[in-house]
Design a protein around this motif. Sequence first.
Motif, PDB file in Angstrom:
ATOM      1  N   MET A   1      51.093  48.453  32.914  1.00 28.10           N
ATOM      2  CA  MET A   1      52.010  47.519  33.542  1.00 28.10           C
ATOM      3  C   MET A   1      51.215  46.295  34.013  1.00 28.10           C
ATOM      4  O   MET A   1      50.219  46.429  34.703  1.00 28.10           O
ATOM      5  CB  MET A   1      52.683  48.223  34.715  1.00 28.10           C
ATOM      6  N   PRO A   2      51.641  45.086  33.651  1.00 31.72           N
ATOM      7  CA  PRO A   2      50.885  43.890  34.017  1.00 31.72           C
ATOM      8  C   PRO A   2      50.943  43.624  35.522  1.00 31.72           C
ATOM      9  O   PRO A   2      51.920  43.936  36.188  1.00 31.72           O
ATOM     10  CB  PRO A   2      51.571  42.778  33.233  1.00 31.72           C
ATOM     11  N   ASP A   3      49.882  43.042  36.031  1.00 35.09           N
ATOM     12  CA  ASP A   3      49.797  42.690  37.441  1.00 35.09           C
ATOM     13  C   ASP A   3      50.634  41.441  37.674  1.00 35.09           C
ATOM     14  O   ASP A   3      50.414  40.416  37.041  1.00 35.09           O
ATOM     15  CB  ASP A   3      48.334  42.428  37.799  1.00 35.09           C
ATOM     16  N   THR A   4      51.607  41.511  38.565  1.00 26.50           N
ATOM     17  CA  THR A   4      52.512  40.384  38.786  1.00 26.50           C
ATOM     18  C   THR A   4      52.231  39.650  40.086  1.00 26.50           C
ATOM     19  O   THR A   4      52.992  38.778  40.467  1.00 26.50           O
ATOM     20  CB  THR A   4      53.975  40.863  38.792  1.00 26.50           C
ATOM     21  N   ARG A   5      51.137  39.986  40.749  1.00 33.21           N
ATOM     22  CA  ARG A   5      50.819  39.316  42.003  1.00 33.21           C
ATOM     23  C   ARG A   5      50.276  37.912  41.755  1.00 33.21           C
ATOM     24  O   ARG A   5      49.674  37.652  40.732  1.00 33.21           O
ATOM     25  CB  ARG A   5      49.774  40.132  42.781  1.00 33.21           C
ATOM     26  N   THR A   6      50.488  37.054  42.729  1.00 33.39           N
ATOM     27  CA  THR A   6      50.010  35.676  42.619  1.00 33.39           C
ATOM     28  C   THR A   6      48.528  35.607  42.940  1.00 33.39           C
ATOM     29  O   THR A   6      47.944  36.552  43.469  1.00 33.39           O
ATOM     30  CB  THR A   6      50.762  34.753  43.590  1.00 33.39           C
ATOM     31  N   ILE A   7      47.928  34.465  42.655  1.00 32.10           N
ATOM     32  CA  ILE A   7      46.502  34.296  42.927  1.00 32.10           C
ATOM     33  C   ILE A   7      46.212  34.416  44.416  1.00 32.10           C
ATOM     34  O   ILE A   7      45.192  34.970  44.818  1.00 32.10           O
ATOM     35  CB  ILE A   7      45.975  32.966  42.346  1.00 32.10           C
ATOM     36  N   GLY A   8      47.113  33.898  45.253  1.00 33.48           N
ATOM     37  CA  GLY A   8      46.920  34.013  46.700  1.00 33.48           C
ATOM     38  C   GLY A   8      46.858  35.461  47.144  1.00 33.48           C
ATOM     39  O   GLY A   8      46.027  35.843  47.964  1.00 33.48           O
ATOM     40  N   GLN A   9      47.744  36.281  46.597  1.00 32.86           N
ATOM     41  CA  GLN A   9      47.741  37.702  46.928  1.00 32.86           C
ATOM     42  C   GLN A   9      46.471  38.366  46.424  1.00 32.86           C
ATOM     43  O   GLN A   9      45.897  39.225  47.088  1.00 32.86           O
ATOM     44  CB  GLN A   9      48.972  38.378  46.325  1.00 32.86           C
ATOM     45  N   ARG A  10      46.012  37.972  45.255  1.00 31.77           N
ATOM     46  CA  ARG A  10      44.788  38.557  44.709  1.00 31.77           C
ATOM     47  C   ARG A  10      43.562  38.132  45.493  1.00 31.77           C
ATOM     48  O   ARG A  10      42.643  38.918  45.697  1.00 31.77           O
ATOM     49  CB  ARG A  10      44.646  38.178  43.244  1.00 31.77           C
ATOM     50  N   PHE A  11      43.547  36.852  45.975  1.00 33.65           N
ATOM     51  CA  PHE A  11      42.438  36.399  46.808  1.00 33.65           C
ATOM     52  C   PHE A  11      42.406  37.164  48.123  1.00 33.65           C
ATOM     53  O   PHE A  11      41.351  37.605  48.573  1.00 33.65           O
ATOM     54  CB  PHE A  11      42.536  34.900  47.099  1.00 33.65           C
ATOM     55  N   ARG A  12      43.568  37.304  48.756  1.00 32.84           N
ATOM     56  CA  ARG A  12      43.624  38.024  50.022  1.00 32.84           C
ATOM     57  C   ARG A  12      43.173  39.468  49.858  1.00 32.84           C
ATOM     58  O   ARG A  12      42.593  40.039  50.768  1.00 32.84           O
ATOM     59  CB  ARG A  12      45.036  37.978  50.601  1.00 32.84           C
ATOM     60  N   ALA A  13      43.430  40.047  48.706  1.00 31.31           N
ATOM     61  CA  ALA A  13      43.001  41.420  48.437  1.00 31.31           C
ATOM     62  C   ALA A  13      41.537  41.486  48.014  1.00 31.31           C
ATOM     63  O   ALA A  13      40.979  42.564  47.850  1.00 31.31           O
ATOM     64  CB  ALA A  13      43.885  42.041  47.352  1.00 31.31           C
ATOM     65  N   GLY A  14      40.902  40.328  47.815  1.00 31.80           N
ATOM     66  CA  GLY A  14      39.499  40.280  47.429  1.00 31.80           C
ATOM     67  C   GLY A  14      39.247  40.678  45.983  1.00 31.80           C
ATOM     68  O   GLY A  14      38.143  41.052  45.615  1.00 31.80           O
ATOM     69  N   GLU A  15      40.268  40.549  45.137  1.00 38.22           N
ATOM     70  CA  GLU A  15      40.149  40.975  43.746  1.00 38.22           C
ATOM     71  C   GLU A  15      39.753  39.847  42.798  1.00 38.22           C
ATOM     72  O   GLU A  15      39.386  40.107  41.666  1.00 38.22           O
ATOM     73  CB  GLU A  15      41.467  41.587  43.276  1.00 38.22           C
ATOM     74  N   VAL A  16      39.855  38.605  43.249  1.00 35.52           N
ATOM     75  CA  VAL A  16      39.518  37.457  42.411  1.00 35.52           C
ATOM     76  C   VAL A  16      38.539  36.590  43.194  1.00 35.52           C
ATOM     77  O   VAL A  16      38.777  36.268  44.353  1.00 35.52           O
ATOM     78  CB  VAL A  16      40.778  36.639  42.048  1.00 35.52           C
ATOM     79  N   THR A  17      37.449  36.217  42.558  1.00 39.81           N
ATOM     80  CA  THR A  17      36.447  35.366  43.201  1.00 39.81           C
ATOM     81  C   THR A  17      36.394  34.020  42.493  1.00 39.81           C
ATOM     82  O   THR A  17      36.882  33.863  41.372  1.00 39.81           O
ATOM     83  CB  THR A  17      35.050  36.010  43.122  1.00 39.81           C
ATOM     84  N   ASP A  18      35.778  33.054  43.164  1.00 39.06           N
ATOM     85  CA  ASP A  18      35.586  31.740  42.545  1.00 39.06           C
ATOM     86  C   ASP A  18      34.786  31.859  41.254  1.00 39.06           C
ATOM     87  O   ASP A  18      35.052  31.163  40.287  1.00 39.06           O
ATOM     88  CB  ASP A  18      34.860  30.789  43.495  1.00 39.06           C
ATOM     89  N   GLU A  19      33.800  32.736  41.250  1.00 35.67           N
ATOM     90  CA  GLU A  19      32.966  32.907  40.062  1.00 35.67           C
ATOM     91  C   GLU A  19      33.797  33.385  38.868  1.00 35.67           C
ATOM     92  O   GLU A  19      33.605  32.945  37.738  1.00 35.67           O
ATOM     93  CB  GLU A  19      31.830  33.900  40.332  1.00 35.67           C
ATOM     94  N   GLN A  20      34.737  34.309  39.114  1.00 40.20           N
ATOM     95  CA  GLN A  20      35.587  34.796  38.031  1.00 40.20           C
ATOM     96  C   GLN A  20      36.470  33.682  37.483  1.00 40.20           C
ATOM     97  O   GLN A  20      36.648  33.563  36.281  1.00 40.20           O
ATOM     98  CB  GLN A  20      36.463  35.954  38.515  1.00 40.20           C
TER      99      GLN A  20
END
Length: 127
Positions: free
Chosen positions: A1-20
């Motif tokens: 199932m694809p992840d439908t969260r926004t980038i803001g939600q992913r940043f708050r969860a610490g799953e997406v970094t600037d480097e990525q």
Amino acid sequence: MPDTRTIGQRFRAGEVTDEQVNAAGSWRRFRGPARSPQQGAPTPDNPTIEERLRAGEITDEQVNAAVSAYLADPAPGVRRIAKGVSLDVAAAVAEHEFAKDVLNGPGLSSRVRRIVVRTAILLTRPG
């Protein structure tokens, strides 16, 4: 199932970094799906503002004018961007989770605010 969260939600969860994001070369890879009529599903008949800009239907000056107008008066309401193209910039910003998070942050420069609002506008599919 694809992840439908926004980038803001992913940043708050610490799953997406600037480097990525930098390695991917685009914020779009981390963007959640559109969820409102303002940012409807992609179709050939419903291009984003950015796609219209690249096609020459809209100019940079028109997008920049929309950004300036919104920053001067962020009230909701449909604004004419170009001939035949109107959108509610406040709704575009509200639908863009990252833009909401950044614009609500303290101490941002006017340059950063312009970039964030411009990005929200470019990603919008006017309806």
